[in-house]
Design an enzyme around this catalytic site. Sequence first.
Site, mmCIF file in Angstrom:
data_model
loop_
_atom_site.group_PDB
_atom_site.id
_atom_site.type_symbol
_atom_site.label_atom_id
_atom_site.label_comp_id
_atom_site.label_asym_id
_atom_site.label_seq_id
_atom_site.Cartn_x
_atom_site.Cartn_y
_atom_site.Cartn_z
ATOM 1 N N HIS A 277 -34.878 8.633 47.998
ATOM 2 C CA HIS A 277 -35.844 8.703 46.905
ATOM 3 C C HIS A 277 -35.194 9.403 45.728
ATOM 4 O O HIS A 277 -34.403 10.325 45.912
ATOM 5 C CB HIS A 277 -37.100 9.478 47.344
ATOM 6 C CG HIS A 277 -38.256 9.265 46.443
ATOM 7 N ND1 HIS A 277 -38.448 10.013 45.306
ATOM 8 C CD2 HIS A 277 -39.251 8.349 46.475
ATOM 9 C CE1 HIS A 277 -39.528 9.581 44.697
ATOM 10 N NE2 HIS A 277 -40.035 8.564 45.377
ATOM 11 N N ASP B 43 -42.469 4.216 52.306
ATOM 12 C CA ASP B 43 -42.443 2.820 52.734
ATOM 13 C C ASP B 43 -41.914 2.616 54.144
ATOM 14 O O ASP B 43 -42.001 1.513 54.678
ATOM 15 C CB ASP B 43 -41.577 1.996 51.761
ATOM 16 C CG ASP B 43 -42.198 1.919 50.387
ATOM 17 O OD1 ASP B 43 -43.429 1.780 50.324
ATOM 18 O OD2 ASP B 43 -41.477 2.002 49.389
HETATM 19 N N1 ACO Z 1 -29.160 3.720 52.197
HETATM 20 C C1 ACO Z 1 -27.865 4.056 52.041
HETATM 21 N N2 ACO Z 1 -27.393 4.793 51.006
HETATM 22 C C2 ACO Z 1 -28.267 5.179 50.068
HETATM 23 C C3 ACO Z 1 -29.641 4.867 50.165
HETATM 24 C C4 ACO Z 1 -30.078 4.113 51.276
HETATM 25 N N3 ACO Z 1 -31.364 3.793 51.414
HETATM 26 N N4 ACO Z 1 -30.284 5.398 49.105
HETATM 27 C C5 ACO Z 1 -29.365 6.002 48.366
HETATM 28 N N5 ACO Z 1 -28.142 5.893 48.956
HETATM 29 C C6 ACO Z 1 -26.879 6.477 48.486
HETATM 30 C C7 ACO Z 1 -26.239 5.636 47.391
HETATM 31 O O1 ACO Z 1 -25.353 4.676 47.932
HETATM 32 C C8 ACO Z 1 -25.509 6.702 46.596
HETATM 33 O O2 ACO Z 1 -24.366 7.069 47.321
HETATM 34 P P1 ACO Z 1 -23.012 7.626 46.531
HETATM 35 O O3 ACO Z 1 -23.489 8.765 45.682
HETATM 36 O O4 ACO Z 1 -22.122 8.025 47.652
HETATM 37 O O5 ACO Z 1 -22.541 6.451 45.728
HETATM 38 C C9 ACO Z 1 -26.483 7.898 46.665
HETATM 39 O O6 ACO Z 1 -27.206 7.716 47.879
HETATM 40 C C10 ACO Z 1 -27.452 7.975 45.497
HETATM 41 O O7 ACO Z 1 -28.044 6.692 45.343
HETATM 42 P P2 ACO Z 1 -28.691 6.223 43.999
HETATM 43 O O8 ACO Z 1 -28.930 4.764 44.092
HETATM 44 O O9 ACO Z 1 -27.931 6.739 42.822
HETATM 45 O O10 ACO Z 1 -30.040 7.044 44.062
HETATM 46 P P3 ACO Z 1 -31.335 6.723 43.258
HETATM 47 O O11 ACO Z 1 -32.032 7.989 43.067
HETATM 48 O O12 ACO Z 1 -31.054 5.907 42.055
HETATM 49 O O13 ACO Z 1 -32.089 5.752 44.288
HETATM 50 C C11 ACO Z 1 -33.583 4.729 45.685
HETATM 51 C C12 ACO Z 1 -33.295 5.975 44.874
HETATM 52 C C13 ACO Z 1 -33.532 3.504 44.778
HETATM 53 C C14 ACO Z 1 -34.998 4.839 46.240
HETATM 54 C C15 ACO Z 1 -32.556 4.580 46.837
HETATM 55 O O14 ACO Z 1 -32.614 5.707 47.678
HETATM 56 C C16 ACO Z 1 -32.740 3.288 47.633
HETATM 57 O O15 ACO Z 1 -32.196 2.258 47.238
HETATM 58 N N6 ACO Z 1 -33.493 3.342 48.769
HETATM 59 C C17 ACO Z 1 -33.792 2.140 49.534
HETATM 60 C C18 ACO Z 1 -34.952 1.396 48.892
HETATM 61 C C19 ACO Z 1 -36.264 2.125 49.071
HETATM 62 O O16 ACO Z 1 -36.611 2.559 50.162
HETATM 63 N N7 ACO Z 1 -37.026 2.189 47.987
HETATM 64 C C20 ACO Z 1 -38.355 2.816 47.993
HETATM 65 C C21 ACO Z 1 -38.331 4.121 47.262
HETATM 66 S S1 ACO Z 1 -39.902 4.908 47.311
HETATM 67 C C22 ACO Z 1 -40.831 4.030 46.224
HETATM 68 O O17 ACO Z 1 -40.397 3.568 45.201
HETATM 69 C C23 ACO Z 1 -42.157 3.819 46.566
#
Ligand code: ACO
Length: 431
Positions: free
Chosen positions: A304, A361
């Site tokens: 998140h 989720d």
């Molecule tokens: N699985 C694996 N790695 C992940 C995940 C994940 N679910 N989420 C983040 N990371 C990693 C990224 O690869 C990145 O790694 P790095 O720094 O080594 O390159 C780091 O964590 C940060 O990721 P970002 O994408 O920059 O984080 P951001 O804050 O933009 O993303 C997000 C948040 C989009 C929710 C992300 O965690 C994700 O894609 N999760 C999966 C989708 C999801 O469950 N979305 C629902 C969110 S809750 C909602 O909106 C209701």
Amino acid sequence: MEKFATLTIGGQTMELPIVEGVEGDSAIDIRMLRQKTGFVTYDPGYGNTGSCKSTIAYMDGEKGILRYRGYDIEELAENSSFVETAYLVINGELPGREELNRTSVLLNDHSLVHEDMQNFYQNFPRASHPMGILSAMVNALRSFYPELITSDKDFEEVYVRLISKIRTMASISYKISRGHKVEYPRPDYTYCANFLNMMFNTPVKPYILRKEIVRALNVFWILHADHEQNCSTAVVRAVGSARTNIYASISAGISALWGDLHGGANQAVIQMLSDIHEKGASVEDIIRRAKDKSDPFRLMGFGHRVYKTYDPRAKIMKKNCHEVLARLKYKDPLLDIALKLEEVAVSDPYFVDHNLYPNVDFYSGIMLRAMGIPTNMFTVMFAIGRLPGWIAQWRENTQDPEQRLTRPRQVYSGCPRRPYVPIDGRGEGTW
Ligand code: ACO
């Protein structure tokens, strides 16, 4: 006493006011930055940008706190109903008995959808995603209700109309997708009971309402009611900032919510768990893929932008999910896979170092599935829950004298200025 931060750029010093929130959160006011220094800030995804002052929701991502109008999410989920919470989120205070009764009456008054709108549903291709249909239908409401909001009373009418009709519109979309007769709302049913009945009652098999399931749906929607400046809410505010009407602004929010990284994750989680179940991939393989930077796959329902600990909503959702499955005596192999995935992920150094925990989720889809909600409607369920938040945030934005048209800046990284070359002088081209 007003506090300032000092910024030094190329020998020039500037005092920037500090804006303090009521929970110790603070921001640096950079509104005069460009005017005084020529610089803008660079913040893709606005992860460090406070776009507004808001009184609606408070989150502490490090401590895992979420409050609506000062009330802890845990207390609301335990004691409140969705309609009461929606009232709180929109109006700022919990309703008294009289206000709640009035809201229920208004919800009943507005629960029907104009018969002409039912023709729209018939013309979408069969495979249309219900989120696309919902976004179009909410936008279309403006054509049926073009009146402007000029008073608090007008606003009440509009927000009650939206909250009441979205539930009817969502269930009509489901019924029509199945080729079933549309079930009309019943004035003697509560908001959540009415939705379940409109979804699942048929002339040949009456739907039996169970109070635990109605309660679980209340909790599900309470948990989604607002989440401060998330992607879809920021979109609703941005669209509304152009003085766009509330229906179109919320329709845009529904489109934003549809994406897999946002509300669409609840559908994506089930697809991921089903893939594991059906294709026999091991939990360890999935975790390995999620960590592999050369693979775009992510563990859906994990991570998140704000929460760097367990999402407080996910804790409640997990409990809710277990209770619904137990009440319905529903054995879902996907729950076992999810529990195993969580167990492995939360003790894996990658997930620990990246602060990745289950979000709202992760367990919600398993619960919705047990209730009989089809997978492609999971994000619609999220949208119905988030509606009070979008309404409240749209209203707050339009009433905030400090708000302006949303219009970020950029840092241009394209070609520097170059002369136009007529086509015959361009050679072969590069495409
Ligand atoms: N699985 C694996 N790695 C992940 C995940 C994940 N679910 N989420 C983040 N990371 C990693 C990224 O690869 C990145 O790694 P790095 O720094 O080594 O390159 C780091 O964590 C940060 O990721 P970002 O994408 O920059 O984080 P951001 O804050 O933009 O993303 C997000 C948040 C989009 C929710 C992300 O965690 C994700 O894609 N999760 C999966 C989708 C999801 O469950 N979305 C629902 C969110 S809750 C909602 O909106 C209701």
